[in-house]
Enzyme design. Structure first.
Site, short mmCIF file in Angstrom:
data_model
loop_
_atom_site.label_atom_id
_atom_site.label_comp_id
_atom_site.label_asym_id
_atom_site.label_seq_id
_atom_site.Cartn_x
_atom_site.Cartn_y
_atom_site.Cartn_z
N CYS A 104 0.80 -1.22 0.00
CA CYS A 104 0.00 0.00 0.00
C CYS A 104 0.84 1.29 0.00
O CYS A 104 0.36 2.34 -0.39
CB CYS A 104 -0.97 0.01 1.17
SG CYS A 104 -0.16 0.14 2.77
N CYS A 135 -4.61 8.27 17.93
CA CYS A 135 -3.83 7.92 19.11
C CYS A 135 -4.77 7.88 20.32
O CYS A 135 -5.56 8.81 20.53
CB CYS A 135 -2.73 8.94 19.34
SG CYS A 135 -1.89 8.74 20.93
N HIS A 141 -4.40 12.08 14.59
CA HIS A 141 -4.67 11.18 13.46
C HIS A 141 -3.42 10.37 13.15
O HIS A 141 -2.32 10.90 13.04
CB HIS A 141 -5.05 12.03 12.24
CG HIS A 141 -5.18 11.25 10.97
ND1 HIS A 141 -6.31 10.51 10.66
CD2 HIS A 141 -4.32 11.07 9.94
CE1 HIS A 141 -6.14 9.94 9.48
NE2 HIS A 141 -4.94 10.26 9.02
N HIS A 144 -5.64 4.90 8.83
CA HIS A 144 -6.93 4.22 8.74
C HIS A 144 -6.73 2.72 8.94
O HIS A 144 -5.62 2.21 8.80
CB HIS A 144 -7.58 4.49 7.38
CG HIS A 144 -8.02 5.90 7.20
ND1 HIS A 144 -7.18 6.88 6.71
CD2 HIS A 144 -9.21 6.51 7.47
CE1 HIS A 144 -7.83 8.04 6.68
NE2 HIS A 144 -9.05 7.85 7.14
N ASP A 148 -8.22 -6.00 5.16
CA ASP A 148 -7.47 -6.87 4.24
C ASP A 148 -6.07 -7.20 4.76
O ASP A 148 -5.15 -7.43 3.99
CB ASP A 148 -7.39 -6.23 2.85
CG ASP A 148 -6.76 -4.84 2.92
OD1 ASP A 148 -6.31 -4.43 4.01
OD2 ASP A 148 -6.71 -4.17 1.87
N ARG A 156 -5.57 -4.36 8.77
CA ARG A 156 -4.39 -3.60 8.28
C ARG A 156 -4.48 -2.18 8.83
O ARG A 156 -5.30 -1.40 8.38
CB ARG A 156 -4.34 -3.59 6.75
CG ARG A 156 -3.24 -2.69 6.19
CD ARG A 156 -3.02 -2.92 4.70
NE ARG A 156 -4.22 -2.69 3.92
CZ ARG A 156 -4.51 -1.56 3.26
NH1 ARG A 156 -3.68 -0.53 3.30
NH2 ARG A 156 -5.63 -1.44 2.57
N CYS A 158 -3.11 1.02 8.56
CA CYS A 158 -2.32 1.71 7.54
C CYS A 158 -1.95 3.10 8.09
O CYS A 158 -2.80 3.98 8.18
CB CYS A 158 -3.20 1.82 6.29
SG CYS A 158 -2.38 2.54 4.90
FE FE Z 1 -0.48 10.56 20.74
#
Ligand code: FE
Length: 178
Positions: A104, A135, A141, A144, A148, A156, A158
């Site tokens: 990916c 977190c 952020h 995601h 899969d 996963r 990612c």
């Molecule tokens: Fe953090």
């Protein structure tokens, strides 16, 4: 003889480069009073506060949910044993044993370090319905999660490299963390 000199020069430059990266990381952590690898207290700080602390690049990903370009992150192909912490607050997120090779373009893991290491939030941006991973301590952020991934979880995670702060196992042993 020429090869030896060239190898020595490359080694010196590599060491200097690594030292510079560690020095920058150390300075950032010293400047960031909220960074801790032991304090698990949840942080509810405004973006105004984080903006004064984080680099522009990290702020954009961590606080504005931007995504770094695929295949560009420094930890995408990292296969050294160690622990991945939140680059914003130091919260433990993933172990290298849960990292797997993914096509990916971002560092991918099949499970978090602890159940509460991360939080999940529905993300309907960009005409897609995805699950955002945040977190668990500072709410930044990270990336995601998708269905899969490999066994045993089939997930996963990612992640953006810039959101992760990697500590190699050897370095951690030296300072007695393991
Ligand atoms: Fe953090």
């Amino acid at each position: 003889m020429k090869t030896t000199i060239r190898t020595t020069v490359i080694c010196i430059f590599s060491l200097f480069f690594i030292q510079t990266i560690f020095a920058q990381s150390k300075k950032f952590k010293a400047d960031n009073v909220y960074y801790s690898r032991t304090d698990t207290k949840v942080l509810n700080l405004s973006n105004e506060v984080w903006k004064k602390i984080l680099s522009k690049e990290l702020y954009q990903v961590a606080r504005e949910a931007a995504t770094e370009r695929a295949f560009t992150g420094s930890l995408y192909q990292n296969d050294i044993r160690g622990t991945y912490y939140c680059a914003v607050c130091g919260n433990g997120l993933f172990l290298s044993t849960a990292k797997f090779e993914s096509a990916c373009g971002w560092p991918s893991f099949y499970e978090p370090l602890r159940t509460k290491s991360v939080l999940y939030k529905k993300d309907s941006s960009h005409n897609m319905v995805r699950t955002e991973v945040l977190c668990g301590r500072c709410g930044s952020h990270l990336g995601h999660i998708f269905d899969d991934g490999p066994k045993p979880t089939g997930k996963r995670y990612c992640m953006n490299s810039i959101s992760l702060d990697f500590e190699p196992l050897v370095a951690a042993r030296k300072i007695g963390s393991f």
